[in-house]
Design an enzyme around this catalytic site. Sequence first.
Site: not given
Length: 504
Positions: A247, A350, A352, A380
């Site tokens: 990121e 990633e 969450c 996805n």
Amino acid sequence: MLPKVLLLLFFVASVRSATECLHRDFGYTGTVCVCNAEHCDTIDPITEVPSNQYISYTSNLEGLRFQREVGEFSSTENSKADVIDRSKRYQEIVGFGGAFTDATGINLDILDEQTREHLIRSYFSDEGIEYSLCRVPIGGTDFSTRSYSYLDTRNPDLELANFALQDEDYNYKIPYILQALELTENKLQFFASAWTAPAWMKTNEAPDGDGELKREYWQLWVDYFIKFFDSYKAEGIEFWGLTTGNEPSLAFFTWTGINSIGWLPWTQNKWIARNLGPTIRNSEYSDLKLMTHDDQRILLPLMFSLLADEAAASYLDGIAVHWYWNDFVPASWQTNIHELYPEKFFINTEACKGDRPWDSAVRLGSWDRGEQYARDIIENLQHWSVGWVDWNMALNTTGGPSYISNEVDAPIIVNPDTYEFYKQPMFYAIGHYSKFITKGSVRIGLPFKQNGVSIVAFDRPDEATVIVAINTGESETEIHIQDPDKGLISKVITAKSFNTIIYW
Ligand SMILES: *[C@@H]1O[C@H](CO)[C@@H](O)[C@H](O)[C@H]1NC(C)=O
């Protein structure tokens, strides 16, 4: 008569060895499965069925967890059926998994040996959800107990002479990575991502905040990666891939306090073309898959300038995407980009829940959070992703540890007070993909939705076909899928359920 019945019962018990979920309701609409030293729910290893049959596995809000059922193909025609089209072949799957963060290791470490074994087996063994691709942070992350790199010297160390793995690697990562490798018979693959460089390599001389890599250290930062791969190799751990860094946009959201290196694509392209690409390709790690972005889907348009740079693009294998703002951008963006750059794969690195300040970090048993995982994964996969990798594999009941108090949720929550852990609906949501869609599986043609149920299909390298069907609706429904090579599958899909169908 009685002994015969007992014998039969014994036989039935011994072939049906799966251990049932021990449900517990914490009041968040849904339940967790409780595991401790004595008990943990398991799935029977999958065995092939005769060619006129298929197996289905169901988990749902009502309480089923990987409930196995055998069905038979029918030869009747059904005009409502969607038809599998094997002439249409899409992306090839790399894998599914989570991240070996310090927090994951710390929570594993808290447990007694038996319970810890149950946790690791839940993720990696064939009685668990068989993770195949995991992320390993290069140094610390926000889910560490301190901010650190492998070279926190006061002054620049231009020889990287003081580079050293830390206690966290030796105590919380390497032992569990090795255990997972053993459980998967060395099939588990890894990719690495760094959060920050040593502060002295950055323009703001700090691990977090608005700082970039100083130009004079562009090469040294890649040499640091090589040191990392050397050090892990010495411990018996090799890598499949590397991202350009976690990121980079965090450098512009400085209030998060998360360590990062700020990059803009129109600068990163030069670093990739001059330093990262040539160094990796000329090293003993030349086969590493290089993935750029490692950031939010919503920022993907920034990638165009990077991908348009032929020198940089020639070194890149894929585009790594995080899920945090996916509500605002459709997965179809990936398909649009795929059509422009078909040779670059997409991968989700990633995800969450519980990351928003207005939402509680941990919501034990939340079916809704499981559903959000299941939905994101299927979207996805329908849009070219070759893998989906979750964030922390285990956190504690408050969603930590995180030294900057960035607590969030995880598919497995460890309760340090009771030596139990809780497998949440998110765990089963990933499992409906990770356990069945093996490495090398290829997505095949099938419409994405039927009767409100989201669907995706794969051919596996072992000639099995896998269909995943997600129902987020409040009511039961039925789906009909015609496999031209086999016949018709008609399956009742229960309300609020994750379903996987497999046949050979
Ligand atoms: C979880 O970890 C954090 C950070 O180490 C700690 O402050 C918190 O007390 C832990 N929660 C529990 C329930 O132990």
